[in-house]
Design an enzyme around this catalytic site. Structure first.
Site, PDB file in Angstrom:
ATOM      1  N   GLY A  65       0.827  -1.197   0.000  1.00  0.00           N
ATOM      2  CA  GLY A  65       0.000   0.000   0.000  1.00  0.00           C
ATOM      3  C   GLY A  65       0.860   1.245   0.000  1.00  0.00           C
ATOM      4  N   CYS A 109       7.151  -0.527   6.741  1.00  0.00           N
ATOM      5  CA  CYS A 109       6.637   0.651   6.044  1.00  0.00           C
ATOM      6  C   CYS A 109       7.696   1.132   5.054  1.00  0.00           C
ATOM      7  CB  CYS A 109       6.335   1.753   7.062  1.00  0.00           C
ATOM      8  SG  CYS A 109       5.722   3.265   6.303  1.00  0.00           S
TER       9      CYS A 109
HETATM   10 NI    NI Z   1       3.663   2.836   5.471  1.00  0.00          NI
END
Ligand code: NI
Length: 199
Positions: A65, A109
């Protein structure tokens, strides 16, 4: 080359322009990652272009994402694509409407490269958002999709997954594995597992 293209295909409409860009990622501690994205009121060509570039960037970085803050844009839009999905899901003004259950999972992330953490996320997440045509949709998600929805809506609210890590021991640096005999296979396996939940 670029000038050639522009002459042949004047920018009369968005669909004729096919230059997709991999956008530079904002990395922690960039302040854009800590700001709240603004609600989107108009879905215009600039936004559609941003969405396409975000999808391209997510693919290039092997992420699950990407939220607009991560490319320096404070607009409430995110994209998610699970490894088994053929297309990216576009979420404009996404909101989580319900969370149920708790589970401990590992997460990474793209804006915090080289690190992983263990944290508590919801088992089931319900969310609503607009798609790129401005149509409202609702989803109930579990597993990786639920995790991605919490991760990306968190980004749009100026949060990072590390905010949910209470014990510093649960955040760890990923060491590249070097195995002279079977280096390629173990590195690949490790890379695949790393890619499982970056966003
Ligand atoms: Ni992230």
């Amino acid at each position: 080359m670029v000038a050639d293209f522009v002459v042949k295909y004047p920018c009369s409409s968005f669909t004729e322009v096919s230059f997709l860009a991999v956008l530079p990622l904002r990395l922690a501690p960039d302040l854009t990652l800590r700001q709240k994205a603004k609600r989107i009121r108009n879905i215009d060509n600039a936004l559609l272009r941003l969405i396409e570039d975000m999808i391209e960037t997510m693919h290039a970085e092997s992420g699950v994402g990407l939220a607009a803050n991560q490319v320096g844009v404070l607009q409430k839009v995110a994209v998610i694509q699970l490894p088994e999905d053929d297309e990216a899901m576009v979420l404009i003004n996404p909101e989580i409407t319900r969370r149920e259950g708790e589970r401990e999972i590992e997460e990474g992330c793209l804006s915090i490269p080289g690190y992983r953490g263990t944290l508590i996320r919801s088992e089931t997440v319900r969310a609503k958002a607009l798609d790129r045509n401005g149509k409202l949709f609702r989803i109930t998600a579990q597993d990786l999709l639920a995790q991605a929805l919490e991760h990306e809506t968190g980004h749009l609210n100026g949060e990072l997954y590390i905010d949910h890590i209470t014990n510093p021991d649960n955040l760890y640096k990923m060491e590249p594995r070097h195995n002279s005999e079977n280096g390629s296979s173990s590195a690949e396996e490790q890379e695949n597992s790393i890619q499982a939940a970056k966003g």
